[in-house]
Each structure stands twice: as C-alpha cells, then as structure tokens.
Design a protein around this motif. Structure first.
Motif, PDB file in Angstrom:
ATOM      1  N   LYS A  76       0.837  -1.212   0.000  1.00 41.66           N
ATOM      2  CA  LYS A  76       0.000   0.000   0.000  1.00 41.66           C
ATOM      3  C   LYS A  76       0.865   1.253   0.000  1.00 41.66           C
ATOM      4  O   LYS A  76       0.617   2.206  -0.760  1.00 41.66           O
ATOM      5  CB  LYS A  76      -0.897  -0.013   1.243  1.00 41.66           C
ATOM      6  N   ASP A  80       1.151   4.147  -3.017  1.00 38.16           N
ATOM      7  CA  ASP A  80       1.001   5.582  -2.763  1.00 38.16           C
ATOM      8  C   ASP A  80       2.209   6.356  -3.272  1.00 38.16           C
ATOM      9  O   ASP A  80       2.074   7.445  -3.864  1.00 38.16           O
ATOM     10  CB  ASP A  80       0.819   5.834  -1.262  1.00 38.16           C
ATOM     11  N   HIS A  84       2.558   9.212  -6.220  1.00 36.22           N
ATOM     12  CA  HIS A  84       3.205  10.498  -5.955  1.00 36.22           C
ATOM     13  C   HIS A  84       4.305  10.781  -6.969  1.00 36.22           C
ATOM     14  O   HIS A  84       4.413  11.908  -7.484  1.00 36.22           O
ATOM     15  CB  HIS A  84       3.773  10.504  -4.535  1.00 36.22           C
TER      16      HIS A  84
END
Length: 400
Positions: A76, A80, A84
């Motif tokens: 996870k 992320d 980004h």
C-alpha cells in the motif's frame, strides 16, 4: 531547485538516510542550490530535513512467515509512492539498502519514469549471498550510479558493468558523535570498576520472539557468575520498551533500558552481546569486544537450509569486511546460552582473545575508508546529477 526522493526501510536505513540527507543539505547550501527531499524512512530522516511520504522503520523482517504481516502495508505504501512519483517526478531517486521493496520500486521507475536517474547507496549484499543472478541483473538494470561502501561490493558490481563510486562506510562519520568511554559512564552513572554489558536483542519485532529470550538466557548465566555485572539495553523502537522490560523482570536481570542513550550504552560497555547488523560495525569502531548471535523462526531456517541451500560465509559486518572471523557468531541452532555465555565470559576475563579481536577491528577499519564519507557521497550525487542534466545522458532503460 533540486528535488530528490529517497527510499529506505528499517531502523538502520533511517540512520544512514539521515546522515546522507544532512550531507546533501550541506552540499546544496555550499553550491547555492535549493534542495527538497521527500522520502520513505523514519523520524531521523525527517529530523534531518526530509518530508516523509511513509514511515518504514517498523516495517522490516527477515524470513518468509515473518514478512507476511508487513506485505500489505508495504505494498500500500509503495502504491502511494508510485502515484506520488508519477505526479511529481523528482530530479533524482536514491534507493538505500532494503533490497526487496527498492528493487521493485526501481523497476517501476525505470519503466514508467525512464527520464529519472537512479542512484543506489548501500547496495544489497548480493556479492555475499545471492544464490542466482536474477536479483543482480535487476540491480544492474535499474542502477545508474552505485555509491559503494565496501571494497568487495565495488569489485563485484563493477564486474557486472555498473557505474560505481566507492565512497567508504558512513558509520565512519557517525562515530564522531559518540562520547568517550569515561563520558558515557559518567552520563549513565557507571562506576569505573563496574562491569557493564550492552545487549542489542531487537530492531525487528520478530527478534523479540526468536532472539531476545535466548540472549536474555545468556545474560542470566553471565549474571549468575558475575553478580556485580549490569546490563544496558539500547531501545531501537519505542514500542519495544514494554516487552523488553517485561522480559528483564522474567529473567531477573540487573538491566536498564537505555532510552535515547544508545551511544552512551555502547561506548560505556566492557562487552556487547548483539544481533547481527549495523550495530556490529559501531561496536567495532568503538573497540568494544562483542559476541554476535541470531535466530530465525525454525520454518524460515529450514527453508533457507534445505530449499534455498543458503550458505553464508559470515553474517556479522566486521567479518564480512575482512572475510575472516573477527567476532564470534552463534547462529540458529548454534545460539545456545551455554556456548554464548562461555564465549562472552572469556572475552571479559581473558586479555588474549580481547587483544586478538581489537587487532581484527584495526584491520577492518582500514577497509572502511577515511572520514567525510557522507560528504563524498553527497558530492558524487550532485556531480552525477549535473552531468545527467547537462549531457542528458540516457538512463539505463529496461528492455521491457
């Protein structure tokens, strides 16, 4: 402005990342460049000047079953970070240690952000234990510059065509922050004639289960023979305090948990009993005699021995640097309290094995390079980035 993203994990990666970030900021100030650093890491890196995108000091394990609780949180976090990076491509990515997640991240960057160069600092120890060439090939494909910390690491990866710059080991710089033995003892209130032993049982949660009880049983035996001894236990993660203090009571040890006093606890010690890891090098550079021990879960140990056929010459970094047994290692079934305690007591009372170990430390120290390691690494990073910008050197694009 220069933007850099750094990815690392576990307590040791956070420490090394913080040292590098401080040096990067020093160098950027010298050349008048504004620097922004984002990172996967821990509080040390954040304190040094990075904006954390994820906390990774508590996500670490060695083994198969041991890694399962961390798989989903790490995936996870990486998803992320990938999102980004897609939206905010940095000028440079630095991968620091932490092989599994960093190789995956490097492959993603190479495929989706081929314009972003990748520097690897503190490479995975493929030159010691790789059982096939797949991981080495992945490393070669994703790495545009390797900043090597061991001479043997430089030789291994250079043979595979990696662009390598040997900078030395960053702990050489960190040792300047440690107090002297007398200063450390004064801070902790240890008398000159008192025997002090540092215990380093855990920087990963699994080590509380598989290693701490054995290490504390060793301490219990030593205490029975040296009633005046006192143990000091540096705390790597705040969440470990309660289980460690509970174990101290269960084993009846005269022990103190050294909170925010790791440097003092190490520098004040007459002897250390430690898990294998970065701390072994710190102890060697402090000239503290040590015994190294480690245990995995029985399942992981069986898989490593019988399925993977894993055979390592050594696990403790001081031994790996020189490829000879500078410090004694007690691993898995060999980590028996009687044996470890006997070796530890011998180092405490017999000057000959102590002198031999200290000579090994001196030999090892020469192979770690001179001071200024982190500043050399920072300078090499900015020089590489300047060359990449000015010449638009193509990065090492994956053939997929």
């Amino acid at each position: 402005m220069t933007t850099i993203f750094i990815s690392t994990g576990e307590v040791s990666g956070d420490l090394q990342g913080a040292l590098l970030i401080e040096a990067l900021h020093r160098h950027s100030a010298e050349i008048g460049d504004e620097l922004q650093i984002s990172a996967l890491g821990g509080w040390r890196m954040e304190k040094a000047g990075a904006t954390l995108l994820g906390e990774t000091t508590g996500i670490g394990s060695v083994g198969i079953l041991e890694a399962l609780p961390f798989v989903l949180p790490m995936l996870k976090m990486q998803e992320d970070v990938k999102s980004h990076l897609r939206q905010n491509p940095p000028d440079l990515i630095i991968l620091l240690d932490h092989m599994g997640s960093n190789l995956r991240l490097g492959k993603f960057v190479r495929h989706h952000l081929p314009q972003v160069p990748i520097v690897y600092y503190i490479a995975p120890q493929l030159w010691i234990w790789s059982q096939n060439k797949r991981d080495t090939q992945t490393f070669v494909e994703i790495t545009d510059l390797l900043l090597a910390i061991f001479p043997e690491e430089e030789r291994y990866f250079r043979e595979y065509g990696v662009n390598v710059d040997w900078v030395g080991h960053p702990l050489i710089d960190r040792m300047k922050e440690f107090p002297s033995r007398s200063e450390a003892r004064a801070t902790l209130g240890i008398a000159d004639d008192e025997k002090a032993i540092a215990l380093m049982p855990a920087s990963r949660r699994q080590e509380l289960t598989y290693l701490l009880p054995v290490m504390f049983a060793v301490a219990q035996q030593i205490q029975s023979q040296l009633p005046g001894v006192r143990f000091w236990i540096p705390l790597s993660l705040a969440e470990f305090r309660e289980p460690i203090e509970r174990a101290i009571a269960d084993f009846g040890l005269r022990a103190t948990v050294a909170i925010d006093r790791t440097s003092e606890a190490l520098a004040a010690a007459d002897l250390a009993i430690a898990k294998s890891g970065t701390v072994n090098l710190e102890l060697a550079l402090l000239d503290i005699p040590q015994v190294v021990m480690y245990r995995l879960s029985p399942f992981t140990a069986w898989i490593a021995r019988h399925i993977l056929k894993l055979s390592l010459p050594y696990v403790a970094p001081p031994n790996l640097v020189e490829m000879k047994p500078i410090v004694p290692e007690f691993l898995q079934d060999d980590a028996i309290p009687d044996k470890v305690a006997a070796t530890a007591l011998e180092l405490l009372v017999n000057p000959q094995p102590r002198a031999k170990m200290l000579q090994g430390y001196r030999d090892m120290r020469q192979a770690l390079g001179d001071g200024g390691v982190c500043d050399r690494a920072a300078k090499a990073i900015f020089q590489f980035l300047d060359s990449h910008r000015s010449a638009k050197i193509p990065v090492n694009v994956d053939s997929k």
